[in-house]
Structure formats: C-alpha cells, structure tokens
Design a protein around this motif. Structure first.
Motif, PDB file in Angstrom:
ATOM      1  N   GLU A 114       0.830  -1.208   0.000  1.00 48.53           N
ATOM      2  CA  GLU A 114       0.000   0.000   0.000  1.00 48.53           C
ATOM      3  C   GLU A 114       0.863   1.256   0.000  1.00 48.53           C
ATOM      4  O   GLU A 114       0.542   2.255  -0.658  1.00 48.53           O
ATOM      5  N   SER A 115       1.998   1.215   0.701  1.00 51.20           N
ATOM      6  CA  SER A 115       2.915   2.352   0.717  1.00 51.20           C
ATOM      7  C   SER A 115       3.494   2.606  -0.671  1.00 51.20           C
ATOM      8  O   SER A 115       3.600   3.762  -1.120  1.00 51.20           O
ATOM      9  N   VAL A 116       3.855   1.525  -1.377  1.00 49.02           N
ATOM     10  CA  VAL A 116       4.375   1.666  -2.741  1.00 49.02           C
ATOM     11  C   VAL A 116       3.303   2.235  -3.661  1.00 49.02           C
ATOM     12  O   VAL A 116       3.558   3.138  -4.470  1.00 49.02           O
ATOM     13  N   LEU A 117       2.080   1.716  -3.555  1.00 50.27           N
ATOM     14  CA  LEU A 117       0.979   2.204  -4.387  1.00 50.27           C
ATOM     15  C   LEU A 117       0.695   3.686  -4.124  1.00 50.27           C
ATOM     16  O   LEU A 117       0.486   4.465  -5.059  1.00 50.27           O
ATOM     17  N   ASN A 118       0.701   4.080  -2.865  1.00 48.60           N
ATOM     18  CA  ASN A 118       0.467   5.486  -2.540  1.00 48.60           C
ATOM     19  C   ASN A 118       1.570   6.367  -3.102  1.00 48.60           C
ATOM     20  O   ASN A 118       1.302   7.472  -3.601  1.00 48.60           O
ATOM     21  N   GLY A 119       2.810   5.892  -3.028  1.00 45.30           N
ATOM     22  CA  GLY A 119       3.912   6.646  -3.612  1.00 45.30           C
ATOM     23  C   GLY A 119       3.765   6.788  -5.117  1.00 45.30           C
ATOM     24  O   GLY A 119       4.048   7.857  -5.689  1.00 45.30           O
ATOM     25  N   SER A 123       3.292  10.185  -7.289  1.00 43.32           N
ATOM     26  CA  SER A 123       4.195  10.467  -8.411  1.00 43.32           C
ATOM     27  C   SER A 123       3.405  10.786  -9.671  1.00 43.32           C
ATOM     28  O   SER A 123       3.759  11.699 -10.433  1.00 43.32           O
ATOM     29  N   MET A 124       2.324  10.029  -9.929  1.00 44.16           N
ATOM     30  CA  MET A 124       1.505  10.285 -11.104  1.00 44.16           C
ATOM     31  C   MET A 124       0.820  11.647 -11.003  1.00 44.16           C
ATOM     32  O   MET A 124       0.688  12.368 -11.989  1.00 44.16           O
ATOM     33  N   PHE A 125       0.378  12.009  -9.787  1.00 44.56           N
ATOM     34  CA  PHE A 125      -0.245  13.323  -9.591  1.00 44.56           C
ATOM     35  C   PHE A 125       0.749  14.423  -9.961  1.00 44.56           C
ATOM     36  O   PHE A 125       0.405  15.374 -10.682  1.00 44.56           O
TER      37      PHE A 125
END
Length: 291
Positions: A114-119, A123-125
């Motif tokens: 979940e931490s990787v996905l949030n990062g 990044s995409m934002f």
C-alpha cells in the motif's frame, strides 16, 4: 534484468491476473516457469517483493515512454497531446495496477504494498501537474493542484469507460477533447480567479517526491545495461576477433550515449550489431527504448 527474472515477472503478471494475488502461490509461479521454487527465491525473496517489482517495472515503462515522447522535440501543444494520448494507451494495455482484468486488484491489508501504491499515485499526480505547468506556464501556479486533480479525474474516469465499458472511443480524439476542456478551465480561472482549494500547505506530502529523479533514473539504467553487455562479451561463444569488435562497439555506444547530444542513428547502428549476437540480444533490446 536477466532473462529468467523477466520470465518470472511475466509469469507472475499473468497468474496474478488470472487467479488473483492471494490465490497465486510462489510454487505456482515457479511451476509456470519450469524452475525450482528455490531458484525463484534467488531473484525475489517473497511474493510481496515480486508484486512490488511488477508495479515498479510498470511505472518505469511509463517513464521511459514519456521520456521518449519528450525527446521527439515536438511543439509544446503536440507534446501535451501525445502525452495525454499515451496515458490511455498505457492503461488500456496494463490496467491501473498489473492487469486490465477485473480479477486483478492490489493486495489488501499489506502496508508495504500500500505504501508503494500510494507513492506511485503521488508520483503520477506530480507528473500530471508537470504536464500542465509545461503546457500553460507559471500563470497557473496558484491553481496547479486543483487543475491537476481535475486532469487526473478526467483521465481516470475516461480510462474506466475504455477498460470496463469497452467503449470504442479513439484515444487521440479523447486526448484532444480533454486538452480542450483543460483549455476551457484555464481560461475560466484566468477570467474569474478563485482561491485554490488544494493549497501547497495541504499538499505538503507531494513536495517530498522528486519527480526529476524518476526520469533521471533512466540514464542510470542505460549505463547499467551497457556495462552489463560489456561484461558478458568476454564469455560469449565467438572468435576472439569478434569479441574485440564487440567490445569496441560497446565502448563506442557508451561514449556516444554520454554526449550531450548523442547521434541516435549511430546508437541504433551499434545496437543492431550487438543484438545480432544471441547472448547480447536480450540486453540490447532493453536498451532500444532508452536511446
């Protein structure tokens, strides 16, 4: 990346999509690759690490493609449209996470994933924000986060209809439509400015991400691949004269790639020569999109 490691990733992507993350075991992936489970663990210490590697590979694939678009040196508006259209090409091919199929969803209750996905989401934002700042300039600085949220929302919503509604919308036309709506938004903000809702103070977590670092890593990967090729050449099954020729080709490729304005035609010619040797072909093909 070794041929076996690439094979493991491809197998995991397919099995996670078909069966789901929870129902797929390391043994399933090893069996699919026709290797012992112990051999798989030499490359990935856990299923969690394997899943994260897939996510990171997907992000790197997108970064490489975007970097290629930018290096085409198109006019600013054309670059903007090409990057928007590519978002839909990418998500239609890969889905939001690993696969476009409904079966594939990120694992739940896993803090590390979940931490990787949030990062990655952050990044995409910031990447979408960078698209807008390059297109409209510093005049949108006050509303950059709000405008980015709107662009991100448009991309996500239309991607959903492409992925799961299977609507026959032309992706280039869709990119133009979204670009024009963002033009309308920017024009409206300029005529009737309002205070930003997503202020810098509220978005401080995003300021900690180094977007430039994501694109800079591309050069590091290119250098690492050239070094890998050079290290393999002494051991391949060809006459010594050919080994010497290949070593010179690798050295020329490294030298040319290090220039401020490398000659792409020369890099491609050198890569074709390296690719002609089966032991080097895998790494030469990985270099191609980085040139």
């Amino acid at each position: 990346m070794s041929v076996l490691k690439e094979k493991i990733l491809e197998s995991a992507i397919r099995l996670f999509a078909e069966k789901g993350y929870q129902a797929t075991s390391i043994q399933d992936i090893a069996d699919d690759c026709s290797i012992a489970k112990g051999s798989l663990y030499k490359h990935f210490s856990s299923k969690e690490e394997l899943y994260i590697s897939i996510l990171e590979k997907r992000q790197q694939d997108m970064i490489d493609a975007v970097d290629h678009i930018r290096k085409m040196q198109l006019p600013t508006k054309e670059t903007y449209l090409e990057e928007l259209a590519y978002q839909f090409d990418f998500y239609v091919e890969h889905g939001y996470y690993i696969s476009r199929d409904h079966n594939e969803l990120p694992p739940v209750n896993n803090d590390k994933i979940e931490s990787v996905l949030n990062g990655m989401r952050r990044s995409m934002f910031l990447y979408y924000q960078d698209i807008l700042l390059r297109r409209y300039g510093p005049g949108i600085e006050e509303w950059k986060c709000d405008a980015t949220a709107m662009l991100s929302g448009l991309i996500r919503e239309y991607t959903f209809h492409l992925l799961f509604g299977y609507l026959p919308i032309d992706k280039k036309r869709l990119a133009v439509f979204i670009a024009e709506r963002m033009d309308d938004l920017m024009e409206g903000l300029a005529k009737r400015p309002v205070p930003s809702l997503l202020t810098d103070e509220l978005m401080t977590e995003y300021s900690q991400i180094d977007l430039k670092g994501l694109f800079a890593s591309r050069e590091g990967r290119k250098d690492a691949l050239i070094q890998k090729i050079a290290s393999i050449i002494p051991d391949i099954a060809v006459p010594n004269q050919r080994k010497n020729e290949l070593a010179e080709v690798a050295a020329m490729l490294r030298e040319e790639s290090a220039k401020d304005q490398p000659r792409r035609f020369l890099q491609l010619a050198l890569l074709r020569d390296l690719e002609s040797e089966s032991e080097l072909s895998f790494y030469a093909k990985q270099l191609l999109p980085l040139i």
